[in-house]
Design an enzyme around this catalytic site. Structure first.
Site, short mmCIF file in Angstrom:
data_model
loop_
_atom_site.label_atom_id
_atom_site.label_comp_id
_atom_site.label_asym_id
_atom_site.label_seq_id
_atom_site.Cartn_x
_atom_site.Cartn_y
_atom_site.Cartn_z
CG ASN A 117 -48.57 98.73 -26.39
OD1 ASN A 117 -49.73 97.17 -27.01
ND2 ASN A 117 -47.72 98.08 -26.35
CG HIS A 163 -69.63 98.08 21.64
ND1 HIS A 163 -69.03 97.74 21.58
CD2 HIS A 163 -69.45 99.01 22.34
CE1 HIS A 163 -67.51 98.15 22.19
NE2 HIS A 163 -68.07 99.30 23.18
CB SER A 284 -91.68 86.74 1.14
OG SER A 284 -92.21 85.03 1.42
CE LYS A 290 -89.82 88.50 6.09
NZ LYS A 290 -89.13 87.38 5.24
CG ASN A 292 -88.01 90.94 2.38
OD1 ASN A 292 -88.25 90.73 3.61
ND2 ASN A 292 -88.58 89.15 1.16
CD GLU A 297 -82.20 92.37 2.75
OE1 GLU A 297 -82.15 90.67 3.36
OE2 GLU A 297 -83.43 91.89 2.08
#
Ligand code: ARG
Length: 466
Positions: A117, A163, A284, A290, A292, A297
């Site tokens: 422990n 925003h 892709s 594409k 990416n 991500e």
């Protein structure tokens, strides 16, 4: 259901009639993941045995045999030559039984005055101390990459957003420095987590200390710990230091996730502020056009996973009576996962940013659209004596007229502007340029080149302290 028990002899098996079921061995064993602590476990045992010898608790000759036996095991473990055994349960008993196998009876004296422990608390603290130092090193490297970008772009104007609507012009350097500030706070959080791990728990035993005349300070000194723990019950049931480290990971991941989101946005055709190097982008299988931003991500996605790691340990700890409970074995996988995930994400963003191309002309063009100088137009009128609320209203009218004509405020002629207020003068065109709008914000913490240069210098200074 198995109906026969396999007699797996255990280091703790003296009071048991027969061995555990092999299924049970597999269920409760932690060696699958705590093998990662072999170095900490062995170094901790070397310090413990050294102290036991010095204190005359075990014969010096046995202490010496233990230390050299452990060194041999460490070398073999480093070389990947050790087959850790599930039936030996965890890293602590694997090392101990291997030691006894190798050096005989002296090995059986190692665990004098110690429990698994306090041992597991020690190993985990040593691990967290190193991992926090490693996280700080990675954070420094990413911050330096950002500082290098900031150095180059104190005059590169880009739109600042609120925003996600264009708001006021800033610079790429100022934007980068916002992240550097976050990373500096992350570094401070990891330094704090390292500090909270820097407490030596051996001597707490299973829960109530030990009867042997051990020297806890000596063990702390041998292992480079600043302090020793103050309460044996607390020391074996405390995982705050692991939570601190995982909280530091979590907040840092929040920052990395926001940056990743911006990288993904900025590399879209809609923005085109940045081109990620082919080395860190992917294609892709169907759409030939594409490219990416997968790495960004993934960082964003892994953030949830790190929060989950933190939450898993928080929840595991919340109802535990003092002192040690086996639930606490569940600390390691999330702890390792959070630190490993953060490490990978810091590395990914560092590589991605260092190799990305920033399209500063497009950024600057985007800044000059969307009336990002409207606040400055109101400030201009205020400077000529108009109360700010009236100036805000007046410029609001100009913006509406411009929006109808699809032009900017400074595309209006002086006569047109004067229809809104006679206070407008020839100087309005210079005063409302993007350059002037940014340069005017030359206050501490502001986006003007001079202010950002000062911020960069200060950040470099703060980084050097780590
Ligand atoms: N493998 C255990 C853990 O990681 C070590 C401590 C076990 N102690 C015990 N009394 N079963 O927590």
């Amino acid at each position: 259901m198995p109906n026969e028990h396999h007699t797996n002899a255990k280091l703790w098996g003296g009071g048991f009639d027969h061995g555990t079921d092999t299924w049970m061995d597999d269920f409760h064993a932690s060696i699958r993941f705590d093998r990662r602590l072999y170095r900490q476990d062995i170094l901790g045992s070397i310090a413990h045995a050294t102290m036991l010898g010095e204190q005359g608790i075990i014969p010096i000759i046995d202490a010496d045999a233990i230390v050299s036996g452990l060194r041999g095991i460490l070398a073999d473990a480093d070389a990947g030559k050790i087959a850790w055994r599930v039936d030996a349960e965890d890293i602590h008993m694997n090392v101990e039984s291997l030691l006894t196998e190798r050096i005989g009876e002296a090995g059986q004296r190692l665990h004098t005055g110690r429990s698994r422990n306090d041992q597991v608390a020690l190993d985990t603290r040593m691990f967290v101390k190193d991992a926090c130092a490693a996280a700080i090193a990675r954070l420094k490297s990413l911050a330096e990459t950002m500082l290098a970008i900031a150095d180059k772009h104190t005059d590169s104007i880009m739109p600042g957003y609120t925003h996600l609507q264009r708001a006021q012009p800033v610079t790429l350097a100022h934007h980068m420095m916002a992240y550097v500030e976050m990373l500096l706070r992350d570094i401070e959080r990891f330094a704090h987590a390292r500090e909270s791990a820097d407490v030596m728990p051996l001597g707490s035993g299973a829960l109530a200390g030990t009867t042997y005349p051990i020297d806890r300070q000596r063990v702390a000194e041998l292992l480079g710990f600043k302090r020793i723990s103050a309460n044996s019950l607390d020391a074996v049931s405390d995982r705050d230091f692991a939570l601190d480290a995982m909280y530091a990971c979590s907040v840092c991941m929040a920052h990395l996730s926001r940056l990743s989101e911006e990288i993904a946005l900025w590399s879209s055709l809609e923005f085109r502020f940045i081109t990620i190097s082919d080395a860190y982008a992917t294609g892709s299988s169907m759409m030939p056009q594409k490219k990416n931003p997968d790495a960004a991500e993934l960082v964003r996605g892994k953030t949830g996973r790190v929060y989950g790691d933190l939450l898993a340990l928080l929840v595991a700890m919340k109802g535990l009576p003092l002192a040690y409970n086996k639930d606490m074995q569940e600390d390691k996988e999330p702890l390792f996962d959070a630190l490993d995930t953060l490490d990978g994400c810091l590395n990914a963003l560092d590589r991605m940013l260092a190799t990305a191309a920033f399209h500063t002309q497009r950024m600057s063009r985007r800044a000059s659209e969307g009336f990002t100088n409207a606040t400055d137009a109101a400030d201009y009128l205020t400077g000529k004596g108009m109360p700010f609320r009236q100036a805000h209203e007046t410029v609001g009218g100009i913006v509406r007229a411009c929006a109808r004509r699809e032009c900017g405020i400074t595309d209006m002629t002086l006569d047109e502007l004067r229809e809104f207020s006679p206070l407008f003068d020839e100087d309005v065109y210079d005063e409302l340029s993007m350059k002037a709008c940014v340069a005017r914000r030359n206050l501490p913490g502001g986006p003007a080149a001079e202010a950002v240069e000062a911020a960069i210098a200060k950040a470099r200074q703060r980084l050097e302290a780590y």
